[in-house]
Write an enzyme that holds these catalytic residues in place. Structure first.
Site, PDB file in Angstrom:
ATOM      1  N   ARG A   1      -4.178  -0.466   4.662  1.00 57.67           N
ATOM      2  CA  ARG A   1      -5.494  -1.104   4.767  1.00 57.67           C
ATOM      3  C   ARG A   1      -6.072  -0.862   6.159  1.00 57.67           C
ATOM      4  NH1 ARG A   1      -4.988  -6.991   3.961  1.00 57.67           N
ATOM      5  NH2 ARG A   1      -4.091  -6.329   1.984  1.00 57.67           N
TER       6      ARG A   1
ATOM      7  N   GLY B   1      -2.154  -7.034   6.866  1.00 60.07           N
ATOM      8  CA  GLY B   1      -0.714  -6.885   6.689  1.00 60.07           C
ATOM      9  C   GLY B   1      -0.344  -5.457   6.341  1.00 60.07           C
TER      10      GLY B   1
ATOM     11  N   ARG C   1      -6.020  -4.186  -3.274  1.00 65.60           N
ATOM     12  CA  ARG C   1      -5.679  -4.895  -2.038  1.00 65.60           C
ATOM     13  C   ARG C   1      -5.861  -3.991  -0.817  1.00 65.60           C
ATOM     14  NH1 ARG C   1      -1.754  -6.860  -5.601  1.00 65.60           N
ATOM     15  NH2 ARG C   1      -0.083  -5.515  -4.808  1.00 65.60           N
TER      16      ARG C   1
ATOM     17  N   ASP D   1      -4.259 -13.178  -5.835  1.00 69.27           N
ATOM     18  CA  ASP D   1      -3.593 -13.656  -7.047  1.00 69.27           C
ATOM     19  C   ASP D   1      -3.607 -15.178  -6.990  1.00 69.27           C
ATOM     20  OD1 ASP D   1      -0.622 -14.531  -5.989  1.00 69.27           O
ATOM     21  OD2 ASP D   1      -1.348 -12.777  -4.900  1.00 69.27           O
TER      22      ASP D   1
ATOM     23  N   SER E   1      -4.240 -10.972   2.631  1.00 66.89           N
ATOM     24  CA  SER E   1      -4.368 -11.453   1.250  1.00 66.89           C
ATOM     25  C   SER E   1      -3.608 -12.762   1.120  1.00 66.89           C
ATOM     26  CB  SER E   1      -3.816 -10.418   0.266  1.00 66.89           C
ATOM     27  OG  SER E   1      -2.447 -10.142   0.543  1.00 66.89           O
TER      28      SER E   1
ATOM     29  N   ARG F   1       7.377   3.414  12.548  1.00 69.18           N
ATOM     30  CA  ARG F   1       7.650   2.685  11.298  1.00 69.18           C
ATOM     31  C   ARG F   1       6.468   2.719  10.327  1.00 69.18           C
ATOM     32  NH1 ARG F   1      12.025  -1.356  11.512  1.00 69.18           N
ATOM     33  NH2 ARG F   1      13.165  -1.065  13.469  1.00 69.18           N
TER      34      ARG F   1
ATOM     35  N   ARG G   1      -6.611 -11.768  11.905  1.00 71.14           N
ATOM     36  CA  ARG G   1      -5.855 -11.347  10.726  1.00 71.14           C
ATOM     37  C   ARG G   1      -6.805 -11.203   9.555  1.00 71.14           C
ATOM     38  NH1 ARG G   1      -2.124 -11.104   6.837  1.00 71.14           N
ATOM     39  NH2 ARG G   1      -1.991 -12.770   5.284  1.00 71.14           N
TER      40      ARG G   1
END
Length: 235
Positions: free
Chosen positions: A25, A21, A218, A205, A91, A44, A88
């Site tokens: 990362r 996401g 993350r 989390d 998290s 973007r 994908r």
């Protein structure tokens, strides 16, 4: 050739794309795991890179947050850039106490009350599935690396801040063990375009305890998930 959201030219994106996401990362993976990475997209700040892992061409690109965002990027990769497979690597928040921080999960199905599939292709199913063969490859790669991976059903939610816990209760009643916001749309896009998709999520989390990972963790500390996905990408 480009799209409104991706400046890559034909041939600059590999057949297999790893999709976190967080675009940072994606940058971290490219700079730390790929050989000779080349950035193919900065529109973007949704960074995309193509490089080589163990001699094989692999791409990694951020998806952003939520089903509309991954819905756009994954659809374009599949339909405009001849991508065959998207994994994908995200998290998720655990619903149950048996999922601990940094546990790696393999998403075997995604439940959602989202209208994404209905609006996109009149698909009424509230559960979407990944490619079974790809999931088995991911399991095999985790085993070969001696890394634990837990198969679960995920809740793909449209809403991060809910006013009450009814959404969580509904998801848990449907067998969901954790929550994120993307897998349902990715699996659906792969289904309608006859492509392959899978999702691996690291628990960041939990609703069952108060521990939480930091933004830096993350971005840079989900290495077990990254290693499994990279190995699966070259099978």
């Amino acid at each position: 050739m480009s799209t409104p959201h991706n400046q890559a030219q034909k041939g600059e994106v590999a057949k297999v794309v790893l999709m976190p996401g967080d675009p940072l990362r994606a940058k971290y993976i490219a700079e730390n795991f790929l050989e000779n990475p080349v950035c193919f997209n900065t529109i973007r700040n949704m960074f995309g890179y193509t490089g080589y892992y163990k001699g094989k061409k692999v791409s990694v690109m951020g998806s952003g947050m939520g089903m509309p965002s991954i819905g756009i990027y994954s659809y374009e990769l599949y339909s405009q850039y001849d991508v065959d497979t998207i994994i994908r690597i995200g998290s998720a928040g655990g619903y149950t106490p048996d999922l601990k921080l940094f546990d790696v999960t393999l998403i075997e199905s995604a439940y959602s009350r989202s209208s994404f599939a209905q609006v996109q292709s009149n698909d009424p199913d509230d559960i979407q599935y990944p490619d079974e063969e790809l999931c088995q490859t991911i399991k095999d790669c985790a085993s070969n690396l001696n890394l634990s991976i837990k198969p679960i059903r995920i809740h793909s939610s449209d809403v991060f801040y809910c006013q009450d816990d009814s959404c969580t209760k509904d998801a848990m009643n449907h067998g969901c063990q954790a929550v994120e916001m993307e897998s349902f749309a990715l699996f659906h896009n792969a289904k309608v375009l006859h492509k392959k998709a899978a999702a691996i999520c690291t628990i960041s989390d939990s609703f069952a305890f108060e521990e939480i990972t930091t933004p830096q963790q993350r971005e840079q500390c989900f290495n077990d998930m990254m290693k499994i996905a990279l190995e699966a990408s070259i099978r």
